[in-house]
Scaffold this motif. Structure first.
Motif, mmCIF file in Angstrom:
data_model
loop_
_atom_site.group_PDB
_atom_site.id
_atom_site.type_symbol
_atom_site.label_atom_id
_atom_site.label_comp_id
_atom_site.label_asym_id
_atom_site.label_seq_id
_atom_site.Cartn_x
_atom_site.Cartn_y
_atom_site.Cartn_z
ATOM 1 N N CYS A 55 -17.795 4.681 5.127
ATOM 2 C CA CYS A 55 -16.597 4.120 4.509
ATOM 3 C C CYS A 55 -15.435 5.104 4.701
ATOM 4 O O CYS A 55 -15.541 6.256 4.315
ATOM 5 N N CYS A 58 -14.192 6.313 0.873
ATOM 6 C CA CYS A 58 -14.987 7.158 -0.033
ATOM 7 C C CYS A 58 -16.086 7.934 0.690
ATOM 8 O O CYS A 58 -16.857 8.648 0.066
ATOM 9 N N CYS A 74 -16.951 -2.247 0.864
ATOM 10 C CA CYS A 74 -17.737 -1.078 0.492
ATOM 11 C C CYS A 74 -18.366 -1.292 -0.884
ATOM 12 O O CYS A 74 -17.682 -1.684 -1.840
ATOM 13 N N CYS A 77 -16.678 1.746 -3.332
ATOM 14 C CA CYS A 77 -15.265 1.844 -3.720
ATOM 15 C C CYS A 77 -14.486 0.559 -3.466
ATOM 16 O O CYS A 77 -13.276 0.522 -3.658
ATOM 17 N N HIS A 79 -13.612 -0.751 -0.708
ATOM 18 C CA HIS A 79 -12.734 -0.754 0.461
ATOM 19 C C HIS A 79 -13.055 -1.988 1.316
ATOM 20 O O HIS A 79 -14.221 -2.298 1.548
HETATM 21 ZN ZN LIG Z 1 -16.072 3.188 0.055
#
Ligand SMILES: [Zn+2]
Length: 316
Positions: A55, A58, A74, A77, A79
Motif C-alpha cells: 500500500c 500505509c 487497502c 488504511c 487507500h
Molecule cells: Zn494502506
C-alpha cells in the motif's frame, strides 16, 4: 508408469513407493512455500510479483486476493487503489444485467502521429496489455432496481485519455439514455484529452457536453463519479457537469497540474489542493463515497432523483 511398475516388482514396493508417489497436496504446498520465503529473506526488496501489493499510503503488504475481494481498497488504511473498468462494472451492476455497447469501436490514427512510438503501435500495445479497445466501457445495466446508462473509464489505457472513441462511445450512450429515459452514470479516471488525436480529441469535450445538455433538457438525471485521477479535458467537460458530482476518497481532481497553476497565478497553493476532500469543503463536489459503499449510494441517489422526476412529470 511402466518404469514404476518395473521397479516395484524388482526392488520391492515399500522401499521405492515414497519416491514415485506424488506427495499429498498439503506437503506440496509447504515445500513450495519454503524456498519462496527464503528468497524473500535474502533479497529484502524482491517481492514475488502477482502475490502481494504494498500500500503506497500505509506500506502494509496486502495479499492480492484479499485486495481484489476488498474492491482494491487497502484493508488497513482504506487507500483506494486503481481498479479496472471491468472490475468496477462488476462491483456496481446487478449480475448479468450489463449489456455492453460499441465494444469493438477502435481509434484510427487520423493524424499519423509519431512520437517515441507511432500512435498506431501504442494503441495496439495497450489493446494487448489491457484487453480493452479503448479507455472506456459503456453499456446499459441495472443498479438496484434502476435501469441506467453506465460509462466507466479505465486509466490503464493510455492514462484514461479521451480521444474520438471515448467521446463517441459516451455520446452514443447519452443519446440512447435520452431516447429511453434512463439516468446516466459516468465514472471518470482520466489524464485528459488524448493529444495523439489533437483537435479530434478536444472536439469530444463539446460533443459529450452537447449530448448531456439534451439529456438534461429531457429532465433525466446524470451522476458523475470522479475517481483518482480525473483531470484536464475530462474534468473540463462531462465530468464536471453532473446533477450530482461524487468522488472517491483521496482522488486527485483538477484541470491543470499544480505546478502550472502556481507558475501562472504566482500564488502559494493551499495544502490538499486538488483532492476530493478539499473540493468537497469548497463546494465543487457533492459527496465523497468510499468504493465499498458506491453501489448502495448510487442506488439511493437514483431513487431520490427518480422520485423528483416523477413529481415533475405529475406537475406537467
Ligand atoms: Zn494502506
Amino acid at each position: 508408469m511402466s518404469t514404476t511398475s518395473f521397479t516395484k516388482k524388482t526392488v520391492g514396493i515399500d522401499a521405492v513407493e515414497p519416491a514415485v508417489t506424488p506427495p499429498p497436496p498439503g506437503t506440496e504446498t509447504t515445500l513450495a512455500k519454503k524456498p519462496k520465503l527464503g528468497a524473500t529473506k535474502s533479497k529484502k526488496r524482491e517481492i514475488p510479483e502477482g502475490l502481494w501489493t504494498k500500500c503506497p499510503k500505509c506500506s502494509t503488504m496486502i495479499f492480492d486476493r484479499e485486495l481484489d475481494e476488498n474492491l482494491k481498497v487497502c484493508v488497513k488504511c482504506s487507500h483506494h487503489f486503481p481498479i479496472s473498468a471491468r472490475e468496477r462494472i462488476n462491483s456496481l451492476v446487478e449480475t448479468c444485467s450489463f449489456e455492453e455497447m460499441d465494444a469493438q469501436m477502435v481509434s484510427v490514427d487520423v493524424l499519423q502521429f509519431t512520437g517515441v512510438a507511432s500512435y498506431s503501435d501504442k494503441l495496439a500495445s495497450y489493446q494487448k496489455s489491457t484487453a480493452l479497445k479503448d479507455a472506456i466501457i459503456t453499456g446499459l445495466g441495472k443498479i438496484g432496481g434502476h435501469r441506467v446508462a453506465l460509462g466507466v473509464m479505465d486509466f490503464e489505457f493510455i492514462g484514461g485519455s479521451m480521444g474520438a472513441v471515448v467521446g463517441e462511445k459516451l455520446t452514443r450512450l447519452i443519446e440512447i439514455a435520452t431516447e429511453r429515459g434512463f439516468p446516466i452514470i459516468i465514472i471518470s479516471a482520466s489524464g485528459g484529452a488524448r493529444m495523439y488525436e489533437g483537435m479530434f480529441s478536444l472536439m469530444q469535450m463539446a460533443k459529450t457536453c452537447g449530448a448531456l445538455a439534451l439529456h438534461s433538457r429531457a429532465r433525466l438525471p446524470y451522476i458523475s463519479v470522479l475517481t483518482h485521477p480525473t483531470t484536464a479535458g475530462v474534468m473540463a467537460s462531462y465530468a464536471s457537469v453532473g446533477d450530482l458530482i461524487i468522488a472517491e476518497p483521496g482522488a486527485t481532481i483538477g484541470f491543470a497540474g499544480p505546478r502550472v497553476i502556481k507558475d501562472t497565478t504566482q500564488a502559494e497553493l493551499p495544502p490538499g489542493f486538488q483532492t476530493a476532500e478539499f473540493l468537497l469543503d469548497h463546494g465543487l463536489i457533492d459527496a465523497i463515497v468510499p468504493r465499498k459503499e458506491m453501489k448502495e449510494r448510487l442506488a439511493y441517489y437514483l431513487e431520490f432523483l427518480g422520485e423528483g422526476q416523477s413529481k415533475l412529470a405529475a406537475l406537467g
